[in-house]
Scaffold this active site. Sequence first.
Site, PDB file in Angstrom:
ATOM      1  N   HIS A 145      14.706  26.619 -21.087  1.00  0.00           N
ATOM      2  CA  HIS A 145      16.038  26.382 -20.925  1.00  0.00           C
ATOM      3  C   HIS A 145      17.014  26.546 -19.944  1.00  0.00           C
ATOM      4  CE1 HIS A 145      15.613  30.548 -20.528  1.00  0.00           C
ATOM      5  NE2 HIS A 145      16.742  30.746 -20.210  1.00  0.00           N
ATOM      6  N   HIS A 280      20.847  19.638  -7.489  1.00  0.00           N
ATOM      7  CA  HIS A 280      19.718  19.970  -6.211  1.00  0.00           C
ATOM      8  C   HIS A 280      18.855  20.725  -7.018  1.00  0.00           C
ATOM      9  CE1 HIS A 280      23.693  19.680  -2.692  1.00  0.00           C
ATOM     10  NE2 HIS A 280      24.061  20.113  -3.989  1.00  0.00           N
ATOM     11  N   VAL A 296      13.408  34.465   5.505  1.00  0.00           N
ATOM     12  CA  VAL A 296      13.283  36.485   6.159  1.00  0.00           C
ATOM     13  C   VAL A 296      13.746  35.737   7.613  1.00  0.00           C
ATOM     14  CG1 VAL A 296      11.996  37.503   4.008  1.00  0.00           C
ATOM     15  CG2 VAL A 296      11.313  36.182   6.537  1.00  0.00           C
TER      16      VAL A 296
END
Length: 333
Positions: A145, A280, A296
Amino acid sequence: MAATEVNKKLRNKRATGGVNPQYENTFVFVNDYSAVKEEQAEYHPLHSDGKSVTGKCYVVTFAPNHNLTFADLAPQQIISIINTWTDLYTAHLSPTSPLAQSAAGTTLPPASPNIDSNNPKVQYRYMQIFENKGAAMGCSNPHPHGQIWTTTSLPEEPAVEIEQLKSYCREQEGHHMLEDYARLESDQRERIVYENSAFIAVCPWWATWPFETMVIALRHKRALTDFSSHEKEQLAEVLSEVTIRYDNLFETQFPYSMGLHQAPLAGSEEEIQCSHFHIHFYPPLLRSATVRKFLVGYEMMAEPQRDITPEQAAERLRGCGGVLYRTKMNEEG
């Protein structure tokens, strides 16, 4: 028993206890746990001029079958999803928008049998259509979905893009940045994943994620409402090709966040005219089905770093076309 027959007999239950009606294709309903609500308490900040944002959140179930992702669906089935996106977008357009004057007429319920909703209470500024695929992207419901959030504000990412598109259009005497960029990529042939007569899918040179892709309309199209039937077929084809390549790359259900960027529902004529339809895809996987990229350290504190070049990523994805790997396994089994 076929999956669609099972769906007809069971009728899917909602999180709040309700039951969805029987449906054959794409179906839309208001999110039972909407992150943005139509009625929101007033916001009184101490040190800013912020204000409350209201809106409406929809869930778009792609098909009655519980196992059909974009990669599993045939392009003709994906057209049903594109038409649903277009209907919702059109129904929420401001009547003063230049797009409303050219868009085909559409309605929200009760006239539309595939949308469970009520007419919006206010004019919303923006509609963000997106999909989070896979647990790695926070998707808690296994039934394929997407989501649609409409808001009274223009979100940050689209706002930044639109400002840049407007500036380019002014400086380049009416030329459109993404139309020029799509032409450049089509000419260079280095970062293309797939291309047809209306769209190009590329690994953009500025990408953050290893196999990040961007689908761009080759000609200037402001929003879904600008597409002809043929262009919708071409969009369905490119969505199928990109997602099949993702799944084939590591032979897994490739996780990603995907989102459409297009003209605002309401805005200035310049904002709407300078907007250019594109999509995108942000996927986290890096080296295998279980090894992902993490943003990170240096990438959080300074700037993103590429693990592979966009040219390498595009070449690998180009080589993963053809039959979906699990379809091939089922046929061989």
